[in-house]
Design a protein around this motif. Structure first.
Motif, PDB file in Angstrom:
ATOM      1  N   ARG A 228      -2.633  -1.141  -7.065  1.00  0.00           N
ATOM      2  CA  ARG A 228      -3.563  -0.028  -7.275  1.00  0.00           C
ATOM      3  C   ARG A 228      -3.858   0.717  -5.976  1.00  0.00           C
ATOM      4  O   ARG A 228      -4.385   1.825  -6.005  1.00  0.00           O
ATOM      5  N   ARG A 229      -3.500   0.121  -4.835  1.00  0.00           N
ATOM      6  CA  ARG A 229      -3.705   0.794  -3.550  1.00  0.00           C
ATOM      7  C   ARG A 229      -2.560   1.734  -3.197  1.00  0.00           C
ATOM      8  O   ARG A 229      -2.602   2.422  -2.174  1.00  0.00           O
TER       9      ARG A 229
ATOM     10  N   TYR B 184       0.285   3.657  -9.489  1.00  0.00           N
ATOM     11  CA  TYR B 184       0.424   2.506 -10.382  1.00  0.00           C
ATOM     12  C   TYR B 184      -0.345   2.743 -11.669  1.00  0.00           C
ATOM     13  O   TYR B 184      -1.539   3.055 -11.658  1.00  0.00           O
ATOM     14  N   ASN B 185       0.361   2.602 -12.799  1.00  0.00           N
ATOM     15  CA  ASN B 185      -0.244   2.715 -14.123  1.00  0.00           C
ATOM     16  C   ASN B 185      -0.338   1.314 -14.705  1.00  0.00           C
ATOM     17  O   ASN B 185       0.664   0.746 -15.142  1.00  0.00           O
ATOM     18  N   ARG B 186      -1.551   0.749 -14.678  1.00  0.00           N
ATOM     19  CA  ARG B 186      -1.701  -0.636 -15.103  1.00  0.00           C
ATOM     20  C   ARG B 186      -1.424  -0.801 -16.589  1.00  0.00           C
ATOM     21  O   ARG B 186      -0.851  -1.806 -17.017  1.00  0.00           O
TER      22      ARG B 186
ATOM     23  N   ASN C 250       0.861  -1.186   0.000  1.00  0.00           N
ATOM     24  CA  ASN C 250       0.000   0.000   0.000  1.00  0.00           C
ATOM     25  C   ASN C 250       0.893   1.230   0.000  1.00  0.00           C
ATOM     26  O   ASN C 250       2.122   1.114  -0.107  1.00  0.00           O
ATOM     27  N   GLY C 251       0.300   2.399   0.133  1.00  0.00           N
ATOM     28  CA  GLY C 251       1.091   3.617   0.087  1.00  0.00           C
ATOM     29  C   GLY C 251       2.161   3.683   1.159  1.00  0.00           C
ATOM     30  O   GLY C 251       3.308   4.057   0.894  1.00  0.00           O
TER      31      GLY C 251
ATOM     32  N   VAL D  47      -1.063   4.889  -3.280  1.00  0.00           N
ATOM     33  CA  VAL D  47      -1.478   6.258  -3.598  1.00  0.00           C
ATOM     34  C   VAL D  47      -0.632   7.241  -2.802  1.00  0.00           C
ATOM     35  O   VAL D  47      -0.078   6.922  -1.741  1.00  0.00           O
TER      36      VAL D  47
ATOM     37  N   ARG E 256      -2.993   7.989  -7.632  1.00  0.00           N
ATOM     38  CA  ARG E 256      -2.574   6.595  -7.802  1.00  0.00           C
ATOM     39  C   ARG E 256      -1.226   6.554  -8.511  1.00  0.00           C
ATOM     40  O   ARG E 256      -1.050   7.161  -9.567  1.00  0.00           O
TER      41      ARG E 256
ATOM     42  N   PRO F 249      -5.905  12.010  -3.305  1.00  0.00           N
ATOM     43  CA  PRO F 249      -5.033  10.846  -3.576  1.00  0.00           C
ATOM     44  C   PRO F 249      -4.630  10.767  -5.051  1.00  0.00           C
ATOM     45  O   PRO F 249      -5.424  11.052  -5.947  1.00  0.00           O
TER      46      PRO F 249
END
Length: 306
Positions: free
Chosen positions: A186-187, A206-208, A154-155, A189, A204, A202
């Motif tokens: 994705r968590r 992560y760039n999927r 997580n962050g 942030v 994010r 917030p």
């Protein structure tokens, strides 16, 4: 004497030797392009089993200079390292009908199998320390330096992970993860955390689509030996690998494969089953130049789907 041409020579007439240059090159390209470690690490040219080389540990600096002042002399730090190659071998049983193939056609058929076996074994050894012949691995580096953050991805754990690398004087330029970590990624942030735990504005990280984390590439390692929730980070300019020799092979129709058993638990006998097996080998070197350039998140407990 006619020139040896693998297009015109049957496998049954050349059961041992070097894998033909064209097919060997393709196997190496396929291995390198699919190996997580080889994608991220720096290639060091090798021509023998051991290589000693110098690398730049600390770079040169620039200085502000007043009118008429002497410009200070930078003192880059060069360190010496010795990398040793280890032999990586695989045995693949195949049908005896392949003996009637030309050498070229045979290796075109088995090339993906050889490359996959090579890169999976190399990655598990150098990243996870699984069946590792080398003196180092990323797992050993983070363990030796106590660069391990425990908890979910997580962050908070992400920034702690990066701080371990940054505080040692390095920038993170890549991450090693696995595909089933993406829901956790994705968590990750960035933003201001309120007292109640909520995050203001917030962002994010992560760039999927690009598979990047805070702008740095994420390489996915597909291995059952890597748990869901594990995430490596580091500066891969401080990892080297090298391949000193051509790939070699040998064919056997009579061997008993002690590492492969049938349904009753007995070793496979090639002659009894009208099979043959190819043994392919490559030599590859590996070393980590700076253990403290790497860190890792480990889950508190192994989550489901690990």
């Amino acid at each position: 004497m006619p020139t040896f041409n693998p297009d015109n020579v049957l496998l049954q007439d050349a059961k041992t030797g070097a894998i033909p240059e064209e097919q060997g090159t393709l196997i190496l390209k396929e291995t390198i392009s699919n190996s997580v470690m080889m994608q991220l690490a720096q290639y060091e040219e090798m021509t023998k089993q051991k290589k000693t080389f110098h690398y730049l540990a600390e770079g040169v600096g620039a200085y502000w200079v007043g009118e008429g002042e002497v410009i200070q002399t930078s003192k880059p730090q060069w360190l010496k390292a010795t990398m040793e190659a280890k032999k990586l071998g695989i045995i693949i049983p195949v049908s005896r009908e392949f003996l009637q193939y030309s050498i070229t056609n045979f290796f075109n058929e088995v090339r993906p199998l050889i490359a996959e076996a090579f890169y999976k074994k190399f990655d598990e050894a150098t990243i996870l320390n699984v069946d590792n012949p080398f003196a180092q691995s990323l797992q050993e580096s983070v363990t030796n330096e106590s660069h391990i953050v425990t908890g979910d991805i997580n962050g908070d754990t992400f920034f702690e992970l990066n701080d371990l690398v940054n505080d040692a004087g390095f920038d993170v330029n890549a991450y090693i993860s696995k595909k089933n970590n993406r829901s956790q990624l994705r968590r990750v942030v960035d933003g201001f955390t309120q007292e109640d735990g909520t995050i203001t504005d917030p962002v994010r990280l992560y760039n999927r689509g690009a598979n990047t984390l805070d702008g740095a590439p994420v390489a996915d390692l597909e291995s059952t030996n890597m748990k869901k929730g594990e995430l490596f980070a580091g500066n891969f300019n401080y990892v080297r690998y090298g391949i000193p020799y051509n790939l070699n092979y040998s064919i056997s129709e009579e061997a008993q494969l002690s590492s492969m058993v049938d349904e009753s638990g007995k070793p496979i006998n090639l002659w009894e089953r009208e099979l043959m097996a190819i043994r392919a080998t490559m030599d590859v070197g590996f070393m980590v130049l700076k253990d403290n350039a790497f860190a890792k998140i480990e889950p508190t407990t192994a989550p489901e789907g690990a």
